[in-house]
Design a protein around this motif. Structure first.
Motif, PDB file in Angstrom:
ATOM      1  N   MET A 339       0.841  -1.197   0.000  1.00 46.71           N
ATOM      2  CA  MET A 339       0.000   0.000   0.000  1.00 46.71           C
ATOM      3  C   MET A 339       0.876   1.247   0.000  1.00 46.71           C
ATOM      4  N   GLU A 340       0.258   2.351  -0.351  1.00 46.36           N
ATOM      5  CA  GLU A 340       0.898   3.663  -0.270  1.00 46.36           C
ATOM      6  C   GLU A 340       0.068   4.526   0.662  1.00 46.36           C
ATOM      7  N   THR A 341       0.719   5.220   1.590  1.00 42.34           N
ATOM      8  CA  THR A 341       0.007   6.035   2.568  1.00 42.34           C
ATOM      9  C   THR A 341       0.881   7.222   2.956  1.00 42.34           C
ATOM     10  N   MET A 342       0.427   7.990   3.918  1.00 42.14           N
ATOM     11  CA  MET A 342       1.179   9.152   4.387  1.00 42.14           C
ATOM     12  C   MET A 342       1.675   8.889   5.810  1.00 42.14           C
ATOM     13  N   HIS A 343       2.935   9.249   6.063  1.00 41.71           N
ATOM     14  CA  HIS A 343       3.507   9.158   7.401  1.00 41.71           C
ATOM     15  C   HIS A 343       3.720  10.574   7.951  1.00 41.71           C
ATOM     16  N   ARG A 344       3.748  10.633   9.266  1.00 41.04           N
ATOM     17  CA  ARG A 344       3.961  11.919   9.935  1.00 41.04           C
ATOM     18  C   ARG A 344       5.274  11.867  10.704  1.00 41.04           C
ATOM     19  N   ARG A 345       6.153  12.825  10.406  1.00 42.89           N
ATOM     20  CA  ARG A 345       7.445  12.875  11.091  1.00 42.89           C
ATOM     21  C   ARG A 345       7.286  13.458  12.495  1.00 42.89           C
ATOM     22  N   LYS A 346       8.387  13.387  13.230  1.00 41.73           N
ATOM     23  CA  LYS A 346       8.402  13.911  14.590  1.00 41.73           C
ATOM     24  C   LYS A 346       8.094  15.406  14.610  1.00 41.73           C
ATOM     25  N   ASP A 347       8.518  16.134  13.547  1.00 42.01           N
ATOM     26  CA  ASP A 347       8.272  17.588  13.495  1.00 42.01           C
ATOM     27  C   ASP A 347       6.885  17.927  12.963  1.00 42.01           C
ATOM     28  N   GLY A 348       6.068  16.908  12.703  1.00 45.43           N
ATOM     29  CA  GLY A 348       4.694  17.146  12.253  1.00 45.43           C
ATOM     30  C   GLY A 348       4.512  17.145  10.758  1.00 45.43           C
ATOM     31  N   SER A 349       5.578  17.228   9.984  1.00 47.89           N
ATOM     32  CA  SER A 349       5.452  17.211   8.517  1.00 47.89           C
ATOM     33  C   SER A 349       5.067  15.814   8.041  1.00 47.89           C
ATOM     34  N   GLU A 350       4.399  15.752   6.899  1.00 51.74           N
ATOM     35  CA  GLU A 350       3.945  14.481   6.355  1.00 51.74           C
ATOM     36  C   GLU A 350       4.627  14.189   5.024  1.00 51.74           C
ATOM     37  N   PHE A 351       4.782  12.920   4.715  1.00 56.50           N
ATOM     38  CA  PHE A 351       5.435  12.518   3.473  1.00 56.50           C
ATOM     39  C   PHE A 351       4.852  11.177   3.018  1.00 56.50           C
ATOM     40  N   PRO A 352       4.862  10.920   1.700  1.00 61.85           N
ATOM     41  CA  PRO A 352       4.292   9.665   1.187  1.00 61.85           C
ATOM     42  C   PRO A 352       5.276   8.504   1.352  1.00 61.85           C
ATOM     43  N   VAL A 353       4.740   7.321   1.671  1.00 60.25           N
ATOM     44  CA  VAL A 353       5.568   6.120   1.812  1.00 60.25           C
ATOM     45  C   VAL A 353       4.910   4.954   1.080  1.00 60.25           C
ATOM     46  N   GLU A 354       5.758   4.104   0.548  1.00 57.41           N
ATOM     47  CA  GLU A 354       5.305   2.829  -0.004  1.00 57.41           C
ATOM     48  C   GLU A 354       5.628   1.760   1.028  1.00 57.41           C
ATOM     49  N   ILE A 355       4.635   0.939   1.392  1.00 57.77           N
ATOM     50  CA  ILE A 355       4.801  -0.028   2.466  1.00 57.77           C
ATOM     51  C   ILE A 355       4.465  -1.427   1.953  1.00 57.77           C
ATOM     52  N   HIS A 356       5.348  -2.381   2.246  1.00 63.78           N
ATOM     53  CA  HIS A 356       5.097  -3.806   1.987  1.00 63.78           C
ATOM     54  C   HIS A 356       4.990  -4.505   3.333  1.00 63.78           C
ATOM     55  N   LEU A 357       3.823  -5.087   3.608  1.00 65.39           N
ATOM     56  CA  LEU A 357       3.571  -5.740   4.888  1.00 65.39           C
ATOM     57  C   LEU A 357       3.520  -7.246   4.701  1.00 65.39           C
ATOM     58  N   ALA A 358       4.100  -7.976   5.649  1.00 68.69           N
ATOM     59  CA  ALA A 358       4.039  -9.437   5.638  1.00 68.69           C
ATOM     60  C   ALA A 358       3.617  -9.912   7.018  1.00 68.69           C
ATOM     61  N   PHE A 359       2.598 -10.763   7.065  1.00 70.78           N
ATOM     62  CA  PHE A 359       2.099 -11.306   8.329  1.00 70.78           C
ATOM     63  C   PHE A 359       2.960 -12.494   8.742  1.00 70.78           C
ATOM     64  N   VAL A 360       3.494 -12.469   9.968  1.00 75.22           N
ATOM     65  CA  VAL A 360       4.374 -13.549  10.441  1.00 75.22           C
ATOM     66  C   VAL A 360       4.017 -13.889  11.882  1.00 75.22           C
ATOM     67  N   TRP A 361       4.336 -15.144  12.256  1.00 71.04           N
ATOM     68  CA  TRP A 361       4.224 -15.585  13.654  1.00 71.04           C
ATOM     69  C   TRP A 361       5.628 -15.656  14.244  1.00 71.04           C
ATOM     70  N   ILE A 362       5.841 -14.994  15.363  1.00 73.33           N
ATOM     71  CA  ILE A 362       7.135 -15.044  16.046  1.00 73.33           C
ATOM     72  C   ILE A 362       6.879 -15.304  17.521  1.00 73.33           C
ATOM     73  N   HIS A 363       7.397 -16.449  17.985  1.00 72.71           N
ATOM     74  CA  HIS A 363       7.230 -16.833  19.398  1.00 72.71           C
ATOM     75  C   HIS A 363       5.758 -16.821  19.812  1.00 72.71           C
ATOM     76  N   GLY A 364       4.890 -17.319  18.900  1.00 73.43           N
ATOM     77  CA  GLY A 364       3.482 -17.416  19.228  1.00 73.43           C
ATOM     78  C   GLY A 364       2.723 -16.106  19.166  1.00 73.43           C
ATOM     79  N   ARG A 365       3.354 -15.051  18.657  1.00 74.02           N
ATOM     80  CA  ARG A 365       2.691 -13.745  18.574  1.00 74.02           C
ATOM     81  C   ARG A 365       2.496 -13.353  17.114  1.00 74.02           C
TER      82      ARG A 365
END
Length: 637
Positions: A339-365
């Motif tokens: 997906m592509e979305t907007m992130h907010r930096r610590k200073d409040g400014s926003e910028f576009p990001v491309e994100i690749h997410l993968a669902f994983v199990w680690i230590h039962g979580r």
């Protein structure tokens, strides 16, 4: 009598059955009362029944026991037999029979014997044999190597698994030093561990994982345990149980290497990487330096924080419990999401990001592995490219409009010139008629002839003007059809109108333009104007390709392939060279002379076919013979 009674009592008191038999009559003549305690039959029954003993031998023992009995009797010496007897209650009783032939004058006159119960002994022996067989099978068939070495480390025994694991024959290594099979670099440690077990006393153990040499010269990793059995009279040695753990060892090394590699990739990836717990407000479990700095934080500041902290509108989401439930379920269902979305930096400014997410199990979580990239520059470049493409598309549309305008002018000019010529001739005849009125020598027949000729010329003018009107009506209909939005349209009618407007280009180039019109309509879904652009581009390119002498023809037809409509445009032109063919749909690529082509036509056409109509375009060509473009459209049936 008293003496006989005492003797009988003595015989009955013996812990066994005393018996006597007549070998000639094959009949038992005496059997002590212990027979009832042993077999459940009374002595009277035993004596009264002929061949009683033979009949109660166990079926599996009868033949062999009788054969041995006959054979041993002939030898004339005391002998023993062991066999089974079926008791009264169907018990099977093992007995040992001590038999003595009584001989007079070289002839056996009777047989005497003592039969004792050895059932318990046989059961104990069977159990011992079973245990021995079980232990032997356990050792022989074990997947581990079982080795017995003496106090000095010399091999006394090795199980068959030695051959399977190390390729060595057990018999061949007996008497050899066990260290010969181990890697020299580990001898010191092995001696130390072995000595600890030897001097640790009975039952002491030592364990180690070492390299053992295979028969082929390679080494295998074996995990071994040495147990002190030097005081056991049945062993008198150190028992070593060795298990091949080469695969596990290599897997552990590979896993360790993989972990190190992952850590390097995680730390030095050019993209931001975050590991996010899917539970609750989705806290960030770990992140690399790129992910932290991209959002204006340090790794320490960002780790442990909710992802809502860096999400545009994250505070509103955090205030709404369950706001992200649908998103979390989507991640679980699909496993991977881009997906592509907007992130907010610590200073409040926003910028576009491309994100690749993968669902994983680690230590039962449930976790999310998130790869993130700042696409600010890419988005700016994309916007610029789209603007440039829009301008190029407008340029190509203007070029197409120019071609259509030229067609309009040509198609109107010819009948218009004919109409003007007819009007000019009509004007001349009208003047002639006017001047002839009252002229000497002119009669009514002359006037009728002038009038007839005038009507003929006017009819020709009307016909030419009618052709102009019909063409304008065609243009009006075509324009109305092509300026609509996405709709379902009849491609056959639209193709007929389009070819009418560009037919003059074929005539001017001395190229035959043929339309193999199908009987049924062909329905397509899309913008009609885009279809016109496709057909015009392909036909004009085909006309331009017909440069060689001989047959010069462009054919247009609709065919069906797998239930889908296909538009084919075939020319008999020069064909496309093999080195050029792979690039014909590239933007700005053209083989035409400067000023004769922009290199955009086929590129835009390809985008229209694949993007707008969701179809495909294929090309078949032969240099010097011609080219066929096939446009495959999705069926609307």
């Amino acid at each position: 009598m008293t003496q006989a009674t005492d003797l009988l009592g003595l015989l009955n008191a013996i812990n066994g059955v005393v018996w006597q038999a007549d070998p000639v009559r094959e009949h038992t003549t005496f059997v002590s009362e212990r027979v009832e305690a042993l077999f459940g039959y009374t002595s009277a029954t035993w004596l009264a029944t002929p061949a009683f003993w033979e009949g109660h031998l166990h079926p599996e023992d009868r033949e062999q026991t009788l054969a041995d009995y006959e054979r041993l009797v002939q030898m004339g010496r005391p002998f023993e037999l062991e066999y089974r007897v079926r008791a009264f209650d169907d018990r099977v009783v093992w007995v040992r029979d001590y038999i003595t032939p009584v001989i007079e004058g070289g002839v056996v006159i009777r047989m005497a014997g003592l039969t004792i119960d050895i059932t318990s002994q046989k059961q104990t022996e069977a159990a011992r044999l079973a245990n021995e067989e079980w232990f032997r099978a356990l050792v022989q068939q074990s997947s581990d190597i079982v080795t017995v070495v003496n106090r000095g480390g010399y091999i006394k025994y090795a199980s068959p698994s030695l051959h399977r694991i190390l390729g060595l024959e057990p018999e061949a290594i007996k008497g050899t030093d066990v260290l010969q099979a181990m890697h020299p670099d580990e001898h010191a440690e092995i001696r130390q561990m072995f000595a600890a077990a030897v001097f640790g006393g009975s039952g002491a153990t030592s364990s180690l994982t070492s390299r053992f040499r295979h028969a082929d010269g390679s080494y295998r990793w074996l995990e071994w345990v040495a147990t002190n059995r030097l005081d056991d009279p049945h062993v008198r040695g150190m028992v070593m149980n060795s298990r091949d753990v080469t695969d596990r060892r290599e897997a552990d090394l590979a896993l360790d290497q993989s972990r190190r590699t992952f850590q390097v990739l995680f730390d030095h990836s050019p993209d931001g990487i975050m590991l996010v717990d899917l539970d609750g407000d989705m806290p960030i479990v770990a992140c690399n330096e790129v992910a932290a700095s991209m959002n204006g934080y340090t790794v320490e500041e960002l780790t442990g924080q909710s992802t809502y902290l860096i999400t545009s509108g994250g505070e509103a989401l955090r205030a709404q419990p369950g706001a992200n439930d649908a998103f979390k379920q989507r991640i679980r269902d699909e496993g991977r999401v881009r997906m592509e979305t907007m992130h907010r930096r610590k200073d409040g400014s926003e910028f576009p990001v491309e994100i690749h997410l993968a669902f994983v199990w680690i230590h039962g979580r449930e976790m999310l592995m998130s790869l993130e990239r700042d696409i600010t520059e890419r988005q700016a470049a994309t916007d610029a490219l789209q603007a440039s493409q829009s301008r190029l598309l407008a340029s190509e549309k203007l070029a197409s409009l120019g071609r259509l305008t030229a067609g309009l002018a040509h198609e109107i000019n010819s009948p218009l010139a004919a109409t003007m010529n007819s009007l000019h001739e009509a004007a001349q005849l009208a003047k002639e008629y006017h001047d002839s009125v009252g002229a000497p020598g002119v009669n009514e027949n002359d006037h009728r002839e002038i009038a007839t000729e005038l009507r003929t010329i006017l009819a020709e003018g009307v016909s030419s003007a009618g052709r102009i009107g019909e063409f304008i009506r065609t243009i009006r209909s075509h324009t109305r059809d092509t300026v609509t939005g996405v709709t379902t349209f009849n491609a056959v009618k639209l193709a007929t109108d389009t070819l009418t407007m560009i037919a003059h280009q074929a005539r001017n180039a001395n190229v035959s333009l043929l339309f193999e019109q199908p009987k049924d309509q062909v329905l397509l879904r899309g913008e009609p104007g885009r279809f016109t652009q496709i057909l015009t581009n392909l036909v004009v390119n085909g006309i331009h390709a017909c440069e060689l002498p001989g047959e010069r023809r462009v054919s247009v037809r609709f065919v069906e392939r797998g239930g889908d409509p296909v538009l084919e445009v075939e020319d008999t032109g020069t064909g496309i060279a093999p080195e050029v063919l792979p690039r014909i749909f590239d933007p700005m690529f053209t083989t035409k002379d400067v000023g004769k082509g922009t290199g955009l036509g086929l590129s835009i056409l390809h985008d229209i076919v694949t993007g707008h109509f969701k179809g495909e375009i294929e090309v078949s060509t032969s240099v010097g013979k011609g080219t066929t473009f096939a446009v495959l459209f999705p069926s609307q049936a």
